[in-house]
Design a protein around this motif. Sequence first.
Motif, short mmCIF file in Angstrom:
data_model
loop_
_atom_site.label_atom_id
_atom_site.label_comp_id
_atom_site.label_asym_id
_atom_site.label_seq_id
_atom_site.Cartn_x
_atom_site.Cartn_y
_atom_site.Cartn_z
N VAL A 11 0.83 -1.21 0.00
CA VAL A 11 0.00 0.00 0.00
C VAL A 11 0.87 1.26 0.00
CG1 VAL A 11 -1.67 1.34 1.34
CG2 VAL A 11 -1.96 -1.14 1.09
N LEU A 12 1.93 1.26 0.82
CA LEU A 12 2.82 2.42 0.85
C LEU A 12 3.54 2.59 -0.48
CD1 LEU A 12 4.05 4.77 2.40
CD2 LEU A 12 5.75 3.18 3.35
N ALA A 13 3.88 1.47 -1.13
CA ALA A 13 4.55 1.55 -2.43
C ALA A 13 3.63 2.16 -3.48
CB ALA A 13 5.00 0.15 -2.87
N GLU A 14 2.32 1.98 -3.34
CA GLU A 14 1.37 2.58 -4.27
C GLU A 14 1.13 4.06 -3.96
OE1 GLU A 14 -2.21 0.31 -4.17
OE2 GLU A 14 -1.24 -1.55 -4.84
N GLU A 15 1.00 4.38 -2.67
CA GLU A 15 0.66 5.76 -2.29
C GLU A 15 1.87 6.68 -2.23
OE1 GLU A 15 -2.22 6.96 -2.01
OE2 GLU A 15 -3.48 5.16 -1.97
N LEU A 16 3.04 6.12 -1.84
CA LEU A 16 4.27 6.90 -1.63
C LEU A 16 3.99 8.09 -0.71
CD1 LEU A 16 5.88 6.77 -5.19
CD2 LEU A 16 6.48 5.42 -3.16
N HIS A 17 3.14 7.83 0.29
CA HIS A 17 2.80 8.86 1.27
C HIS A 17 2.31 8.13 2.51
CE1 HIS A 17 0.60 12.09 3.25
NE2 HIS A 17 1.30 12.97 2.49
N PHE A 18 3.00 8.35 3.66
CA PHE A 18 2.68 7.61 4.87
C PHE A 18 1.25 7.91 5.37
CE2 PHE A 18 7.11 6.59 4.96
CZ PHE A 18 7.21 5.45 5.75
N GLY A 19 0.83 9.16 5.26
CA GLY A 19 -0.50 9.53 5.74
C GLY A 19 -1.60 8.84 4.95
N ARG A 20 -1.50 8.93 3.61
CA ARG A 20 -2.54 8.31 2.78
C ARG A 20 -2.52 6.78 2.94
NH1 ARG A 20 -0.65 12.15 -1.05
NH2 ARG A 20 0.51 10.51 -2.16
N ALA A 21 -1.31 6.20 3.01
CA ALA A 21 -1.22 4.74 3.18
C ALA A 21 -1.84 4.30 4.51
CB ALA A 21 0.24 4.30 3.10
N ALA A 22 -1.57 5.05 5.57
CA ALA A 22 -2.13 4.71 6.88
C ALA A 22 -3.64 4.78 6.85
CB ALA A 22 -1.56 5.64 7.95
N ARG A 23 -4.21 5.80 6.17
CA ARG A 23 -5.66 5.90 6.09
C ARG A 23 -6.26 4.71 5.34
NH1 ARG A 23 -4.37 11.42 5.71
NH2 ARG A 23 -4.36 11.37 3.43
N ARG A 24 -5.61 4.30 4.25
CA ARG A 24 -6.11 3.13 3.49
C ARG A 24 -6.09 1.87 4.33
NH1 ARG A 24 -3.45 2.20 -2.29
NH2 ARG A 24 -4.38 0.16 -1.83
N LEU A 25 -5.08 1.77 5.17
CA LEU A 25 -4.92 0.58 6.00
C LEU A 25 -5.72 0.67 7.30
CD1 LEU A 25 -1.08 0.16 5.50
CD2 LEU A 25 -2.84 -1.46 4.71
N ALA A 26 -6.33 1.81 7.54
CA ALA A 26 -7.12 2.04 8.76
C ALA A 26 -6.27 1.89 10.01
CB ALA A 26 -8.32 1.09 8.80
N VAL A 55 8.46 10.48 -0.55
CA VAL A 55 8.83 9.09 -0.27
C VAL A 55 9.01 8.41 -1.61
CG1 VAL A 55 8.09 6.90 0.75
CG2 VAL A 55 7.49 9.05 1.88
N ARG A 56 10.18 7.77 -1.77
CA ARG A 56 10.46 7.08 -3.04
C ARG A 56 10.91 5.66 -2.77
NH1 ARG A 56 14.91 10.02 -6.24
NH2 ARG A 56 15.81 10.09 -4.14
N LEU A 57 10.60 4.76 -3.71
CA LEU A 57 11.09 3.38 -3.62
C LEU A 57 12.56 3.32 -4.01
CD1 LEU A 57 8.14 1.39 -5.25
CD2 LEU A 57 9.03 0.99 -2.94
N THR A 58 13.34 2.58 -3.25
CA THR A 58 14.73 2.29 -3.65
C THR A 58 14.69 1.18 -4.70
OG1 THR A 58 14.99 0.56 -2.00
CG2 THR A 58 15.48 2.82 -1.30
N PRO A 59 15.81 0.89 -5.37
CA PRO A 59 15.83 -0.25 -6.29
C PRO A 59 15.42 -1.55 -5.60
CG PRO A 59 17.73 1.14 -6.67
CD PRO A 59 17.05 1.69 -5.45
N ALA A 60 15.84 -1.74 -4.35
CA ALA A 60 15.42 -2.94 -3.61
C ALA A 60 13.91 -2.93 -3.40
CB ALA A 60 16.15 -3.01 -2.27
N GLY A 61 13.35 -1.76 -3.09
CA GLY A 61 11.92 -1.65 -2.91
C GLY A 61 11.15 -1.93 -4.18
#
Length: 295
Positions: A11-26, A55-61
């Motif tokens: 979810v965080l990889a899709e949103e690239l935003h901790f706030g929005r990801a947290a809201r999606r995950l409740a 927030v960006r994904l690293t190559p490993a991410g």
Amino acid sequence: MELRHLRYFSVLAEELHFGRAARRLAISQPPLSVAIRQLEDSVGARLFERNSKEVRLTPAGQALRVSARRVLQQAEEAALEARDVASGSAGRLRIGFVGAMLYRGLPPALRAFQARHPAVRITLSELNSGVQIAELLHDRLDLGFVHTSRMPPELQHRLLLSEPFVACLPAGHALARKRVLAPADLKAQPFVLFSREASPDYHERILSICVEAGFLPEVRHEVRHWLAVVSLVSQGMGVALVPQAMRHSALRGAVFRPLDRDVAQSEAYGVWRAGPSNVLVERLLEGVALSHAAG
């Protein structure tokens, strides 16, 4: 690494935003941050680059994102399959049966069952009772249809039907002119008998009918299948006592006559491994009993 961590990561990889990801995950942001750190520790690599602006994904991410999506999809499919099996809408049934079940309602019951459960894969094996019991004990069958109630404690069984034996005669035989026969009428006639090796129960029941009528049958032939018994009789090779259901075999040259008294019954049992109930087994057993009753 837990599925929960992978779900949070995806979810965080899709949103690239901790706030929005947290809201999606409740959930709140702190548990999400902790989960991501735990996942990075488990993987041994940074998965996100983060600063006050982005927030960006690293190559490993980026590499993990593809694998995580696949793992989560497989987990969802596995859970769905388990639910389907538990509810009886999917799965497999490995079924053993004695040949007489072909005339005792098994085929129509299987057709009706398959129509209601198209995702269930059914495999059939024609086996004598003893072999079915051995296969059930080794978990190579899920359900058997047998002639015997003699079971090891690891197996459960249920009587499905009980029916009389009838006389089976060549169509041109003198006794075929009679509408009803006494068992003693078969005295001195050459017999086609169900093999003791294939089914000790059936062999003994037929002998007991003859003994109670005051004679031991003159056994000319022993075979392992009821259809073979009727086939040999139809070709004039002897007479036989067979389960009433074999009248439906429709082999030319064989006629069937009821007996004039109550004798040992021909019985069929459903048998399965003891343990947690299998909804597919229960539904098919019910269908066989209903199909036979309707016939």
